[in-house]
Every structure is written in C-alpha cells, then in structure tokens.
Enzyme design. Structure first.
Site, PDB file in Angstrom:
ATOM      1  N   GLU A   1      44.100 -10.961  14.734  1.00 14.96           N
ATOM      2  CA  GLU A   1      43.213  -9.885  15.195  1.00 14.96           C
ATOM      3  C   GLU A   1      42.651 -10.168  16.576  1.00 14.96           C
ATOM      4  O   GLU A   1      42.571  -9.284  17.431  1.00 14.96           O
ATOM      5  CB  GLU A   1      42.074  -9.650  14.195  1.00 14.96           C
ATOM      6  CG  GLU A   1      42.507  -8.961  12.919  1.00 14.96           C
ATOM      7  CD  GLU A   1      43.090  -9.916  11.888  1.00 14.96           C
ATOM      8  OE1 GLU A   1      43.113 -11.146  12.151  1.00 14.96           O
ATOM      9  OE2 GLU A   1      43.532  -9.451  10.821  1.00 14.96           O
TER      10      GLU A   1
ATOM     11  N   HIS B   1      36.023  -6.338   2.468  1.00  9.89           N
ATOM     12  CA  HIS B   1      36.907  -5.216   2.781  1.00  9.89           C
ATOM     13  C   HIS B   1      36.192  -3.870   2.642  1.00  9.89           C
ATOM     14  O   HIS B   1      36.837  -2.849   2.435  1.00  9.89           O
ATOM     15  CB  HIS B   1      38.131  -5.201   1.863  1.00  9.89           C
ATOM     16  CG  HIS B   1      39.097  -6.323   2.097  1.00  9.89           C
ATOM     17  ND1 HIS B   1      38.821  -7.613   1.747  1.00  9.89           N
ATOM     18  CD2 HIS B   1      40.344  -6.335   2.640  1.00  9.89           C
ATOM     19  CE1 HIS B   1      39.859  -8.378   2.064  1.00  9.89           C
ATOM     20  NE2 HIS B   1      40.795  -7.633   2.608  1.00  9.89           N
TER      21      HIS B   1
END
Lengths: 332, 342
Positions: free
Chosen positions: A64, A133
């Site tokens: 990322e 999440h």
C-alpha cells in the site's frame, strides 16, 4: 425518469465513471490490489481489465505504501492515476505517501506542480469484517490541508464525484461506503460531474436539520419518514464533501430549523460532528439555536465482530429518531 | 548534463591510460562536472556560514564529502530525465542543473526561491530541470521515483528516473516495496543509495543485516553495483551503465555509492558516534581533490583552469547570496496560497 437515466448500483456507477474517464483521457489509469481479473474485492472495477487491458487496470503487489507512492509519482509526471485501496483501513499503511507527500508536494514546491491523484477507499462497518476492515477514517484525511475528501451517498453522486475528482488538479480522496455498493439509484448516462465542496439537501423540513454523511444519509431519511408521522419535520443535508465543507449550506438550514443533529459513522469524538457543530457555533446561526447541538457518531471502541455489537457501535435509525425527538420535544 | 559526441577528451590526452568514462565525456563535460562539485562544496559552506551568522533559520543537512556521488550520478541525465532527492539534497539539485541563486533564495525563505520560500532546505526542487524534489521523509522519494518511471513507460518516453536515498532509507519498507515494483514492471529507474556510513548516528553495521546495501538488489532480481562514491569516474561509469540499461527497457539497477559525510547529520549533531580519526581519514579522500588530481594527471585540465573554475564558483556563490538577501519575503497573508491549484 429521463430516457438517458438508468437504475445502476453504486458500484456500477463508479465503474461507469472510471470507464468514461479512461475513454476520455488516455492519462487515466487504475491501480490497486486485485482490481484486474479478480475485479476488485467489492467488484467495483469488475470487468474493466478486459476492456482496457492490464496496463490501464494494473494489479499491484500488496504494497500500500509503495503503491500509493507510485501513484503520486505518476500523477506528478503527467498521468492521472485512480488508486483503489482494497479497504479504507489499509490507508493506514500508506499514510506517509498520502499525508506527507500527495497532500504537501504542491505547497512545498511553491505551487510549481500539482498532484492530480484520485484515491478510492471502501469504508464503513456492517459486513462482519471486524476491527481492521470496517473503519471510517475519512475525518483523518479531511484534517489534512492539500487533500480534498468526499463521501458520496448515492449512485448518482458516486459517478459524478468520481468524474469531478479525475478532472480536479489536486488529490481527491473518495470514501465509498461498502454497504452502499449494491444500492441502486438513478444514474444519467454519459459524462457529468457533481461539484466537490457542495452539500445536497435530500429532504426539506422546518423543525430540525440533520447533517449526515454516506450511509447515514439514508438512515436519517428513514428516521425523517418516521418522524414525519409524529409531526416532526426534518431537513436532511447530505454533506457529500468533508474538505472543503459546505458550511454555508449548514448555516442556512440551521437558521431555518433552529436545531442541529449531526450523524456520521466515524468515531464520535474529534470527528465530523465536531467540525459541523463548530461551523454553527462560530456563525450567526448560533443565535438561532433553540436546542443544544447534538452528535451521533461511532462508539468509542474498535468495530466489533458480533453482529449485535457491530450494530450497536454505529448510529441506527432508532437512535436518530430518539435524538430528534429529544431535540424537538425536549424529551429525556 | 548531456554527453558530447565531439571533442572527446581522449583525443587530447593519454588515450591508453584513460578510464573508459573519460572517453565518453568531453573536456567541457569534465570541466562542468568539476565546476558543479566545487559549487556544491561552496554552496554547503556558504549555507553553513549563513546559518552561523543568523541569516537563515531552521536546520540543514550538508553533503560536504559527497559531491562526486551527486555529480557523477547526474552525468547521463538530461532535463527530460527525473530525479527524486533526499533531506541531504543540495548536491543532487546542483548536479541536476539548478541555479544556485534560486536555491539560496529558498534557503533564505524568499519569494524568489525555487519553492517561493515555502519549502526550505529540505524541499528544494527545480521541476523545470526534472528534479521532483528533495524529501524530508527518509525513503519518501523512492516510490515516487518508481511512479515517475511508470509514467515515462506509459507515455512511451525515453526518460529515466534516478532515485537518490541514503543508507538509512534502505531499512524503510518503502525501499523494499518500491524496488520490488520497479523490478516486476521493468521500469526505467536507477536506485542510488549514497551510503555515508550513518543514518543520523546509527552506523550501517548496527542497522543493516547485509554488509553491502547493493546485496539487497538480488532480492529484487536487479543488478547491485558498488562504487567508490568519492571517485567521480567510478560513479559516473556506473550511472551511465545503469541509465543505458534502463533506457533499453531492461529495468532497474541498484547502485551503492560508498561515501562519507564530513559534517554532522544536521545542526544538532555533536559527533558523539564517530571518531575524529575516522572523519580525518575520509577528509584525506576528498572527492574534489581526487578528481582534480586525476584530471591533472591525465592532462585533461591545467592548474590554471582549476583556479579559474574556483574563481567562477566564488563569484556565483557571492552573487547568489546577494540575490537571496535582496529577494522579498512572502507576505504572511499568503500563508495558505499554493495549498490547492487555483
């Protein structure tokens, strides 16, 4: 419905926007984890790789930080990347590139460059994916000058804000609520934009202003329908853009209704609600208030796994109804 | 700095003894390289002196001792090629062709500085020359360089991107993520680790599991090259080879340029982590002295020409300082200007 307006899901609307952007401008390309043949974790990119090829719908390694930096570098040198985070939570791995680089490069370089970068963040709870999440981190990024941050609540706005973001010369962060991906709504064909920085009044009312974001707009509209049966007339403002924030729209509404409730999914304290409340406290609308300003936000906890706990951690329709009654009728 | 195809230095010198790189560069190229090395040295000394005299504030990271590395690496680059730089980036900026007066004005926080006084020492960038900027975050520029290289490939351009970073950055995740992506996508990027022995106070021995940072290249399936960073010819030769490879579409290279910073990390450094003897041993290997001796020995420059270069540099620095002092400061009312594009 106009002939050129169809019912599309929020995810389809975003996909259509990305396809239009790539058709119109060869500088536009997509980057992200598993956005190619897999179609993206939420099937937002879907089959775009088959239409545009792997060079324009690029799968990245699970990197990322590096991936975000690559997008920044490409944006600085003539491309228009659209970077998908698989989950908005993973932005924490890339905060260096987003906050120190993308947001600041233009300023640090004295205005000599722009960073035309779009980042997409699937956000929010309700999927049983637990604490890492499910977060709503939009207020984190909205705190950073140099970024623009938007939160579409409808398929129409999801498409129009994405196309506005691609056209924007500065980095635009789009927070998409995962539970909205399958929601359908009218979406015009072809190219159009929704202006960044403009709120939208979703329901007119006289007794109370609810300022809401993303999925909370829909919960607030449901609550408003219930409250209407009790004779409480609620105005619902969809904030749509956190930075820049359309404070004039909030101020005008509160001057009319004299009451403000702010509803958002991110953690309640030090978040969107504080900023919306301050916008009223610092404006002429303060003198119009007939009740204290109220916030409904996420619990002061990580998002839990258990479905009942997960629901309890974010505002639900009954919470909004109860808060509105309290503000309008001064119920305990 | 573009290489010249005419006026080869070799034509006028002892061809048999010439390092290969001097066959590739003209006498003018070499003189310009020497000028830039002196310019870096004097820029750093002037910056330090201006700080001591209270003319500038903040902090600075000086690259005295690393001049051959900055200039040697930039030799194959034109304005169409990019670099990303570091907090110790003044040398890279000059190597890539920046004007000293605008750098000094930036240092002084003035409107005529490269970043209109908003960036300062750690963010000097001359975008018009392909310098995407120094960076205050260790390793911050490495993924950005990979992005620029991806951009060049997508646009079908012949440009290469050089990413400068220090030994400290090789332990950042960004380094590893970026090298991996550059190799997977075969991008035209050259990673240049200027290993000056210390990440602030922590030596590479204490911080890095491999003896050479270039060893890490093998993990990313790219060539890893070690050069003496104080030897201009060695640095330039490695840079040409890596840039040629990148332009041929064969992907990235990691160059480890072993060098030393003579000054401390920044203004706050009290040199408690190294010995006077160690610093002196590196001062004896001054990259400018080594380069001048080599050029003189090979008959590529005369002592008189060297003096002329030094004199030119003194004038450029003096004029630059005057320019910087005379430049206006930004107006406080403009504090939020340049955050967003108008």
């Amino acid at each position: 419905m106009d002939a050129n307006v169809r019912e599309l899901s929020y995810a389809q609307a975003i996909q259509e926007a990305m396809a239009i952007a790539m058709e119109q401008d060869e500088r536009v390309f997509l980057m992200g984890e598993d956005i190619g043949v897999y179609g993206g974790a939420f099937q937002v990119t879907g089959d775009l790789v088959h239409r545009f090829g792997e060079d324009r719908v690029m799968d990245t390694p699970i990197s990322e930080l590096g991936g975000a930096g690559v997008a920044v570098g490409a944006a600085l040198t003539g491309m228009r990347p659209i970077f998908e985070f698989q989950f908005s939570d993973f932005a924490t791995l890339a905060m260096e590139q987003i906050v120190n680089q993308a947001a600041k490069i233009r300023y640090m370089l004295g205005g000599n460059v722009s960073v035309p970068l779009v980042m997409r963040f699937p956000a929010g709870s309700g999927t049983g994916a637990a604490a890492q999440h499910s977060q709503s981190l939009e207020a984190w990024l909205a705190h950073v000058p140099g970024l623009k941050v938007v939160q579409p609540s409808t398929p129409h706005d999801a498409k129009g804000l994405l196309l506005a973001a691609v056209a924007d010369p500065d980095p635009v962060m789009i927070f998409e609520h995962k539970l909205l991906y399958k929601m359908k709504g009218p979406v015009p064909e072809g190219y159009y934009t929704v202006p960044i920085g403009k709120a939208e009044t979703r329901r007119q009312g006289r007794d109370l202003t609810i300022v809401a974001t993303a999925i909370m707009v829909h919960k607030s509209l449901d609550a408003a329908a219930q409250l209407a049966e009790e004779g409480i007339d609620v105005e619902v403002i969809d904030l749509r853009s956190l930075r820049p924030m359309d404070t004039p729209a909030i101020i005008e509404s509160v001057k009319k209704t004299s009451r403000l409730l702010c509803v958002y999914e991110g953690v309640k304290t030090l978040g969107i609600g504080a900023e919306v409340s301050a916008a009223i406290a610092e404006s002429e609308a303060f003198d119009y208030l007939d009740a204290p300003v109220m916030r409904l936000g996420g619990a002061e906890s990580p998002l839990p796994y258990n479905p009942d706990l997960e629901k309890a951690a974010v505002p639900q329709v009954p919470d909004i109804v109860a808060a509105a009654r309290k503000l309008v009728r001064k119920e305990a | 700095m573009a290489q010249s195809t005419t006026n080869k230095a070799a034509a006028s010198a002892h061809a048999a003894n010439l390092p290969d790189i001097y066959r590739r560069l003209s006498a003018d190229d070499l003189r310009e390289a020497l000028r830039k090395m002196h310019l870096i040295r004097r820029f750093e000394e002037s910056a330090e002196e201006s700080y001591m005299r209270g003319l500038i504030h903040g902090t600075m990271h000086l690259s005295i001792g690393q001049e051959a590395s900055a200039v040697g690496i930039c030799m194959p680059l034109s304005d169409a090629d990019y670099i990303t730089s570091t907090h110790r980036g003044h040398g890279h900026c000059i190597g890539k062709g920046a004007e000293v007066k605008k750098m000094l004005a930036e240092f002084f926080g003035k409107e005529d500085g490269y970043c209109r006084g908003r960036g300062g020492s750690m963010h000097i960038a001359d975008v018009s020359k392909g310098n995407l900027g120094a960076n205050g975050i260790v390793g911050g520029g490495i993924p950005i360089a990979v992005g620029a290289a991806l951009s060049m490939k997508k646009q079908g351009k012949d440009s290469v991107v050089v990413s400068f970073f220090g030994d400290g950055a090789n332990n950042e995740g960004a380094f590893h993520e970026a090298l991996n992506m550059a190799a997977v996508w075969k991008l035209p990027v050259v990673f240049v680790c200027e290993n000056n022995g210390y990440g602030m106070s922590t030596s590479t021995k204490r911080s890095t599991a491999v003896p050479n940072i270039a060893d890490r290249a093998s993990a990313y399936a790219m060539p890893g090259v070690i050069v003496d960073g104080n030897n201009f010819a060695e640095v330039a030769a490695a840079s040409f080879e890596a840039c040629d490879r990148a332009r041929r579409g064969e992907g990235p290279t990691l160059i480890e340029s072993k060098t030393y910073r003579i000054r401390g990390h920044s203004r706050s450094d009290r040199n408690r982590y190294r010995t006077k003897e160690e610093i002196e041993s590196w001062q004896a290997r001054d990259p400018i002295g080594i380069f001048e001796k080599e050029l003189t020995d090979l008959g590529l420059i005369t002592p008189e020409e060297i003096e002329k270069v030094r004199a030119e540099v003194e004038v450029e620095i003096a004029e630059g300082l005057e320019f910087a002092k005379a430049s206006p400061s930004p107006s406080p009312s403009d504090v939020t200007r340049y955050v967003y594009t108008d």
